[in-house]
Design a protein around this motif. Structure first.
Motif, PDB file in Angstrom:
ATOM      1  N   TYR A 231      30.342  54.920  64.297  1.00 43.46           N
ATOM      2  CA  TYR A 231      28.987  54.940  64.784  1.00 43.46           C
ATOM      3  C   TYR A 231      28.522  53.628  65.703  1.00 43.46           C
ATOM      4  N   HIS A 232      27.889  53.838  66.676  1.00 45.06           N
ATOM      5  CA  HIS A 232      27.354  52.981  67.546  1.00 45.06           C
ATOM      6  C   HIS A 232      25.851  52.941  67.276  1.00 45.06           C
ATOM      7  N   GLN A 233      25.457  51.443  67.324  1.00 44.37           N
ATOM      8  CA  GLN A 233      23.916  51.565  67.298  1.00 44.37           C
ATOM      9  C   GLN A 233      23.231  51.630  68.418  1.00 44.37           C
ATOM     10  N   LEU A 234      22.128  52.103  68.437  1.00 41.95           N
ATOM     11  CA  LEU A 234      21.543  52.513  69.561  1.00 41.95           C
ATOM     12  C   LEU A 234      20.860  51.486  70.304  1.00 41.95           C
TER      13      LEU A 234
ATOM     14  N   SER B 266      26.771  52.482  57.817  1.00 36.52           N
ATOM     15  CA  SER B 266      28.116  52.133  58.670  1.00 36.52           C
ATOM     16  C   SER B 266      28.831  50.992  58.090  1.00 36.52           C
ATOM     17  N   LYS B 267      28.222  50.047  57.644  1.00 35.71           N
ATOM     18  CA  LYS B 267      28.859  48.812  57.114  1.00 35.71           C
ATOM     19  C   LYS B 267      29.697  49.100  55.972  1.00 35.71           C
ATOM     20  N   SER B 268      28.992  49.699  54.761  1.00 35.46           N
ATOM     21  CA  SER B 268      29.424  50.235  53.668  1.00 35.46           C
ATOM     22  C   SER B 268      30.902  51.216  53.897  1.00 35.46           C
ATOM     23  N   ALA B 269      30.692  52.061  54.940  1.00 38.35           N
ATOM     24  CA  ALA B 269      31.882  52.810  55.227  1.00 38.35           C
ATOM     25  C   ALA B 269      33.137  52.025  55.823  1.00 38.35           C
TER      26      ALA B 269
ATOM     27  N   LYS C   8      12.902  53.584  62.086  1.00 38.27           N
ATOM     28  CA  LYS C   8      13.189  52.275  61.861  1.00 38.27           C
ATOM     29  C   LYS C   8      13.895  52.044  60.528  1.00 38.27           C
ATOM     30  N   LYS C   9      13.488  52.805  59.537  1.00 36.88           N
ATOM     31  CA  LYS C   9      13.920  52.714  58.381  1.00 36.88           C
ATOM     32  C   LYS C   9      15.439  53.587  58.338  1.00 36.88           C
ATOM     33  N   GLN C  10      15.344  54.712  58.874  1.00 32.29           N
ATOM     34  CA  GLN C  10      16.398  55.390  59.106  1.00 32.29           C
ATOM     35  C   GLN C  10      17.617  54.575  59.765  1.00 32.29           C
ATOM     36  N   ASP C  11      17.241  53.850  60.837  1.00 30.02           N
ATOM     37  CA  ASP C  11      18.179  53.158  61.555  1.00 30.02           C
ATOM     38  C   ASP C  11      18.596  51.988  60.754  1.00 30.02           C
ATOM     39  N   GLU C  12      18.080  51.400  59.880  1.00 27.80           N
ATOM     40  CA  GLU C  12      18.600  50.444  59.177  1.00 27.80           C
ATOM     41  C   GLU C  12      19.348  51.079  57.812  1.00 27.80           C
ATOM     42  N   GLY C  13      18.886  52.178  57.281  1.00 27.62           N
ATOM     43  CA  GLY C  13      19.842  52.726  56.385  1.00 27.62           C
ATOM     44  C   GLY C  13      21.284  53.287  57.139  1.00 27.62           C
ATOM     45  N   LEU C  14      21.154  53.700  58.337  1.00 25.36           N
ATOM     46  CA  LEU C  14      22.508  54.113  58.856  1.00 25.36           C
ATOM     47  C   LEU C  14      23.083  52.900  59.159  1.00 25.36           C
TER      48      LEU C  14
END
Length: 135
Positions: free
Chosen positions: A14-17, A57-60, A47-53
């Motif tokens: 996953y890449h951050q937008l 991603s870090k957890s994965a 914004k909340k969804q981006d933070e959650g993703l």
């Protein structure tokens, strides 16, 4: 599968937008209407969804690294167990050989009866030596 960055680019990462300003810049006069309120809520939700993703991603990534470490450790432990099994097989073979030779020696010396007489006399000699030493 879960390689680190040194092994080349990973597929499916996953890449951050690009950063998007989520502040409310649509309302210029302070009088929010329904549409601007909905846009603001959607931006906050994004914004909340981006933070959650990002956290996901870090957890994965951490989970992938952890699973690789576990895989390496299991491989190492498996190798040690195989070596220990080989050593145990060698020791068992040697013990069987010694047991066989001992049986042959007992039979050559006259069987169990003579062997027990020899062991008994050896114990008597040891007891006599101890009595001589302590008296």
């Amino acid at each position: 599968m879960f390689g680190n960055g040194s092994k080349g680019p990973r597929k499916g990462k996953y890449h951050q937008l690009p950063y998007t300003d989520y502040s409310d810049s649509d309302s210029s006069d302070g009088g929010d209407d329904f549409i601007s309120q909905q846009v603001r809520q959607q931006r906050e939700q994004l914004k909340k969804q981006d933070e959650g993703l990002e956290m996901l991603s870090k957890s994965a990534d951490r989970l992938g690294e952890l699973s690789l470490n576990i895989h390496e450790e299991l491989g190492h432990q498996n190798k040690l167990l195989n070596e220990m099994e080989d050593d145990l097989e060698k020791a068992t073979t040697q013990l069987d050989f010694v047991t066989k030779k001992t049986r042959e020696l007992i039979q050559k010396s006259g069987g169990k009866k003579n062997f027990l007489v020899i062991v008994g006399l050896s114990v008597v000699v040891i007891v006599l030596v101890l009595l001589i030493i302590y008296t």
